[in-house]
Scaffold this active site. Structure first.
Site, PDB file in Angstrom:
ATOM      1  N   ARG A  39       8.208  -4.419  28.911  1.00  0.00           N
ATOM      2  CA  ARG A  39       8.261  -3.699  27.632  1.00  0.00           C
ATOM      3  C   ARG A  39       8.405  -2.205  27.917  1.00  0.00           C
ATOM      4  NH1 ARG A  39       2.744  -4.390  24.360  1.00  0.00           N
ATOM      5  NH2 ARG A  39       3.739  -6.154  23.344  1.00  0.00           N
ATOM      6  N   ILE A  60       0.823  -1.218   0.000  1.00  0.00           N
ATOM      7  CA  ILE A  60       0.000   0.000   0.000  1.00  0.00           C
ATOM      8  C   ILE A  60       0.859   1.271   0.000  1.00  0.00           C
ATOM      9  CG2 ILE A  60      -2.096  -1.036   0.966  1.00  0.00           C
ATOM     10  CD1 ILE A  60      -1.286   0.245   3.695  1.00  0.00           C
ATOM     11  N   TYR A  66       3.876   2.053  17.456  1.00  0.00           N
ATOM     12  CA  TYR A  66       2.704   1.443  16.802  1.00  0.00           C
ATOM     13  C   TYR A  66       1.458   2.304  16.999  1.00  0.00           C
ATOM     14  CZ  TYR A  66      -1.506  -1.477  16.447  1.00  0.00           C
ATOM     15  OH  TYR A  66      -2.758  -1.928  16.150  1.00  0.00           O
ATOM     16  N   THR A 117      -7.347   0.896  16.487  1.00  0.00           N
ATOM     17  CA  THR A 117      -7.118   0.239  17.782  1.00  0.00           C
ATOM     18  C   THR A 117      -7.448   1.162  18.951  1.00  0.00           C
ATOM     19  OG1 THR A 117      -5.294  -0.495  19.202  1.00  0.00           O
ATOM     20  CG2 THR A 117      -4.702   0.963  17.429  1.00  0.00           C
ATOM     21  N   ASP A 118      -7.739   0.553  20.098  1.00  0.00           N
ATOM     22  CA  ASP A 118      -7.965   1.365  21.306  1.00  0.00           C
ATOM     23  C   ASP A 118      -6.644   1.919  21.853  1.00  0.00           C
ATOM     24  OD1 ASP A 118      -6.870  -1.021  22.242  1.00  0.00           O
ATOM     25  OD2 ASP A 118      -8.372  -1.344  23.810  1.00  0.00           O
ATOM     26  N   GLU A 119      -5.502   1.414  21.325  1.00  0.00           N
ATOM     27  CA  GLU A 119      -4.202   1.837  21.875  1.00  0.00           C
ATOM     28  C   GLU A 119      -3.915   3.313  21.594  1.00  0.00           C
ATOM     29  OE1 GLU A 119      -1.047  -1.023  21.492  1.00  0.00           O
ATOM     30  OE2 GLU A 119      -2.458  -2.689  21.342  1.00  0.00           O
ATOM     31  N   LYS A 178      -0.817   4.503  14.311  1.00  0.00           N
ATOM     32  CA  LYS A 178      -2.253   4.274  14.093  1.00  0.00           C
ATOM     33  C   LYS A 178      -3.032   5.570  14.372  1.00  0.00           C
ATOM     34  CE  LYS A 178      -4.200   0.943  13.152  1.00  0.00           C
ATOM     35  NZ  LYS A 178      -4.537   0.299  11.854  1.00  0.00           N
TER      36      LYS A 178
END
Ligand code: NAD
Ligand code: TYD
Length: 360
Positions: free
Chosen positions: A298, A74, A166, A141-143, A170
């Site tokens: 993390r 893409i 990430y 995403t909810d993140e 998003k």
């Protein structure tokens, strides 16, 4: 401006991006069998380590006239424009992304390219279709909302506070989608969903990683104190939510999607160990819980995610059907029964990622 599906033309040629990944392949499998969709699905996927055409091998052979695969990145706008023209694309459901937080910490550049530039290219290609184009559904995403403390929920109007490369990429893609709606009138809908689990998930994510490691008698890595909380949703429920929003959601709107299943990581790992011990008792007789190993946390690890999905429930009538207990058991059974899929995954990119993370 178009408001909802009643004002949309019927979708004839739906471009699904990232359809060879975990949620994308489940979505294609779900949608192509539905009675209320008779159009074609054009699956555009770059086939990164996470894209596996084997996930849809049966669909490719059973639905030759309605399922088409194109290997396209893409980030390549020229190829994308070609696909939009060639298949008269009138709608998009956009899954393609780099999706793993740990990888975004190691190699953030791919995330910026695919998640931001790739989404921008798709929006441009959709814009160039003009009036022919009826819907761009963006899967997010909810993140993007950041991290919660012990209390509270994410709502559609919760301010964006992404903490990982990430989630930041998003968030940027969500903003682009919104901007194309506001500025150019591109007909968009957006869903922000909590953690998914179920068949065909690449075993770098917590649930499939723990299932496969536990079967091999390998350590089960739990980050930090294991008390981070995610809200888990069975992937088929997510697919149904996406289609519900695509069919009846209001254009320009965002819908949160969640599973009503908040769970500490350590509890999930213990549940998987217990289910496996019951279905496939360990050869050495030792409970698999003994394999649980607390490892370094993390960086920037979000403590808790929890979703309020009452907008989607009240306005469009969607609620999750699967309970976490039954969904987890189904998932464990799926991995136990898919020995060929698992064997193929293990010989490739999964193996090298695991070796890089934890040694061989
Ligand atoms: P995945 O990593 O399993 O699959 C991603 C797919 O995108 C793969 O098939 C990959 O080959 C393809 N892809 C990657 N880069 C591409 C590129 N440049 N061009 C074309 N294709 C490319 O991801 P997933 O877990 O199925 O997630 C799908 C979407 O859902 C993502 O947008 C993700 O942010 C979102 N999401 C995931 C979860 C979750 O728990 N997995 C939760 C909420 C939202
Ligand atoms: P993951 O499946 O990577 O999804 P996300 O980071 O998008 O929520 O991780 C889910 C939770 O499990 C997260 O809190 C990190 C934790 N985790 C571990 O404890 N060990 C692991 O090996 C992995 C991959 C994740």
């Amino acid at each position: 401006m178009k408001k909802n599906i009643k004002d949309r033309v019927e979708i004839r040629n739906l471009l699904v991006t990232g359809g060879c990944g975990f949620i994308g392949s489940n979505f294609i499998r779900y949608l192509i069998k539905r009675d209320d969709f008779s159009g074609r699905i054009i699956n555009v996927d770059k086939l990164t380590y996470a894209g596996n055409p084997e996930n849809l091998a049966d669909i490719a052979s059973d639905y030759k006239a309605r399922y088409i695969f194109e290997k396209v990145d893409i980030c390549d706008i020229d190829k994308l424009e070609e696909v939009f023209k060639k298949y008269n694309i009138d709608a998009v459901c956009h899954f393609a992304a780099e999706s793993h937080v740990d990888r975004s910490i190691k190699t953030p550049g791919n995330f910026i390219q695919t998640n931001i530039i790739g989404t921008f290219n798709l929006l441009e290609a959709a814009k160039s279709r003009g009036e022919m184009f009826c819907l761009f559904h963006h899967v997010s995403t909810d993140e993007v909302y950041g991290s919660l403390g012990a209390k509270g929920l994410f709502y559609e109007d919760t301010p964006y506070r992404p903490n990982s490369p990430y989630s930041a990429s998003k968030a940027a893609s969500d903003h682009l989608v919104r901007a194309y709606y506001k500025t150019f009138g591109t007909p968009v809908t957006v869903s922000n969903c909590s953690n998914n689990y179920g068949p065909y998930q690449f075993p770098e994510k917590l649930i499939p990683l723990v299932i496969l490691n536990a079967l091999d008698g390998k350590p089960l890595p739990v980050y930090g104190d294991g008390k981070n909380v995610r809200d888990w949703l069975y992937v088929e429920d997510h697919c149904e939510a996406i289609w519900t929003i695509m069919m009846s959601g209001n254009i320009g709107q965002t819908y949160n999607v969640g599973g009503n299943a908040e769970m500490e990581n350590i509890l999930i790992v213990q549940m998987i160990c217990d289910i496996l011990d019951e279905i496939k008792p360990p050869a050495d007789g030792k409970p698999r819980r003994n394999l649980i190993t607390f490892v370094k946390d993390r960086p920037g690890h979000d403590r808790r995610y929890a979703i309020d999905f009452s907008k989607l429930k009240k306005e469009l009538g969607w609620s999750p059907k699967e309970s976490f207990k039954s969904g987890l058991r189904k998932t464990v059974n799926w991995y136990l029964n898919q020995s060929k899929w698992v064997a193929n995954i293990r010989t490739g990119a999964y193996q090298s990622w695991m070796e890089e993370q934890y040694g061989s």
